[in-house]
Write a protein that holds these residues in place. Sequence first.
Motif, PDB file in Angstrom:
ATOM      1  N   SER A 129      10.707   1.891   4.585  1.00 12.05           N
ATOM      2  CA  SER A 129      10.393   2.855   3.519  1.00 12.05           C
ATOM      3  C   SER A 129      10.493   2.256   2.114  1.00 12.05           C
ATOM      4  O   SER A 129      11.242   2.750   1.257  1.00 12.05           O
ATOM      5  CB  SER A 129      11.334   4.068   3.624  1.00 12.05           C
TER       6      SER A 129
ATOM      7  N   GLU B 258       9.533   1.479  -1.765  1.00 11.66           N
ATOM      8  CA  GLU B 258       8.987   2.323  -2.817  1.00 11.66           C
ATOM      9  C   GLU B 258       8.367   1.455  -3.907  1.00 11.66           C
ATOM     10  O   GLU B 258       8.815   0.318  -4.136  1.00 11.66           O
ATOM     11  CB  GLU B 258      10.088   3.197  -3.429  1.00 11.66           C
TER      12      GLU B 258
ATOM     13  N   TRP C  26      -1.081   4.281 -12.865  1.00 12.27           N
ATOM     14  CA  TRP C  26       0.142   4.736 -12.200  1.00 12.27           C
ATOM     15  C   TRP C  26       1.317   4.734 -13.171  1.00 12.27           C
ATOM     16  O   TRP C  26       2.128   5.667 -13.184  1.00 12.27           O
ATOM     17  CB  TRP C  26       0.429   3.827 -11.012  1.00 12.27           C
TER      18      TRP C  26
ATOM     19  N   ASP D 148       0.847  -1.195   0.000  1.00 12.50           N
ATOM     20  CA  ASP D 148       0.000   0.000   0.000  1.00 12.50           C
ATOM     21  C   ASP D 148       0.879   1.240   0.000  1.00 12.50           C
ATOM     22  O   ASP D 148       1.605   1.490   0.970  1.00 12.50           O
ATOM     23  CB  ASP D 148      -0.925  -0.013   1.221  1.00 12.50           C
ATOM     24  N   PHE D 149       0.813   1.993  -1.070  1.00 14.81           N
ATOM     25  CA  PHE D 149       1.588   3.229  -1.169  1.00 14.81           C
ATOM     26  C   PHE D 149       0.615   4.407  -1.186  1.00 14.81           C
ATOM     27  O   PHE D 149       0.030   4.735  -2.229  1.00 14.81           O
ATOM     28  CB  PHE D 149       2.457   3.230  -2.428  1.00 14.81           C
ATOM     29  N   ASP D 150       0.403   4.972  -0.032  1.00 16.33           N
ATOM     30  CA  ASP D 150      -0.543   6.097   0.116  1.00 16.33           C
ATOM     31  C   ASP D 150      -1.904   5.756  -0.459  1.00 16.33           C
ATOM     32  O   ASP D 150      -2.531   6.552  -1.182  1.00 16.33           O
ATOM     33  CB  ASP D 150       0.015   7.357  -0.571  1.00 16.33           C
ATOM     34  N   GLY D 151      -2.390   4.560  -0.118  1.00 10.74           N
ATOM     35  CA  GLY D 151      -3.712   4.157  -0.560  1.00 10.74           C
ATOM     36  C   GLY D 151      -3.765   3.552  -1.948  1.00 10.74           C
ATOM     37  O   GLY D 151      -4.839   3.148  -2.406  1.00 10.74           O
ATOM     38  N   VAL D 152      -2.628   3.442  -2.631  1.00  9.67           N
ATOM     39  CA  VAL D 152      -2.582   2.874  -3.984  1.00  9.67           C
ATOM     40  C   VAL D 152      -1.836   1.542  -3.926  1.00  9.67           C
ATOM     41  O   VAL D 152      -0.636   1.516  -3.627  1.00  9.67           O
ATOM     42  CB  VAL D 152      -1.884   3.828  -4.975  1.00  9.67           C
TER      43      VAL D 152
END
Length: 425
Positions: free
Chosen positions: A278, A280, A316, A261-265
């Motif tokens: 962290s 990415e 994305w 999950d990257f900021d909700g994506v």
Amino acid sequence: MSSAYLHSTAAQRPLGSDDVVTTEHVGAELRRLRKAARQTQADVARIVGVARANLTQWEAGRYLPSAENARLLDDHFRAGNSLVDLVEAARSPAPAAAGTLTTGGSLLEVFRRAGAGLAGELIRDGDGRAVGWRHNLQKRGAHTTLATAYGISAMVVVGEPYLDLHSVVKDLYDRRSEFGWQGRSEGRRPEVTAAVVGALFQASTILTAEEGLAYLERSLDDRTRTRPFLLSSALRTSVRLAPDAPLTRRLTDDLLAARLDFDGVPLWGEKKEEGLVSPEPSTAHTARAVVALRELLRAGRGSDEISDAVDVATRWLVERVHPDDGVSEDLALPQPHGRPDVRVTIKHFTSAWVLQALAEAPQVPVARLSRALNSLWERYEPSRGLWAWGSGDLPIWMTLDAVTALRAVALAFPAPQFLPPSAAE
């Protein structure tokens, strides 16, 4: 192309000499010939010596039969070379549209250069028998299992008609072990087995779908679930062999579960393990996952969850402004008999995977497509007809990834700027 095909189908508009022949055209003609002969898929598969799964995917227009299989089918249906000609035309990508080039050349010529370049690097034994390819075409050395699988697959994509790969295929098949195929290190190597099984299944009838799935499943281990690269590689091959197999469904679930999950994506990173600091999202890994899942959707085995995952990841990738540079990751390979793990560096040709991921996406901005194409051509060596890593090495997998991407884009877009900038100036 033989005129026999051009007038063979009442249900389709006859193809003209300037029409682009696609895998769908081949599938439609193969299906027409079989029905005209009043035979089932199982009948034809048994007679020509292939798995029914092969025939099903050829008729569905998902893949092309190899040159050898096209000849067997043509002979069986007494098609007078029309089916062989059709497969050859579909395998060769169309030249760029009129007006795209001002100094001559075509994508077909690029493919011919790649085929000739790879053929020139094929290693032969003391008796002149072809045995395979080495990993880095820039260096001398023995052929390897993985490089040979990549070479076979690349030859299938470019449609190189002048190379007899029978001995290469047999030698590669004979290298199998209990856990599928291994690279230069021992232990389970799902990405190696996936590449070999995919190559053998495309280029010959030596490996059945059932056998390929069994080897692929035995090559997997617990760490596979944590690495999107391994999952997407295995899934792509599994879909090609049997889209409705339990292994395909399990790999699909594992690949979806490997997102972070990257900021909700939800996207794919290099790995999904406990204690990551962290992480990415990775362009290369997300693109690879999209390509594998699109194979499943194309095979009619998708779901709303899969479609949503592909749509989110594709958006994305389209909006991604980071350069499509090559990236690397390390894999720790457990060794038998308690020996220490061996670390292997895996490199990804990011732009080639981005192009494949975007090839079937709706409304891709031309600027985004061009950016990925430019990145791909930056690594092209026209004098060799091959693609090079930034170090100057010529890994064979880069050429496979490049020609696969170019073919996907050529079939999906009407007239993109296919050729390297120097050829279109």
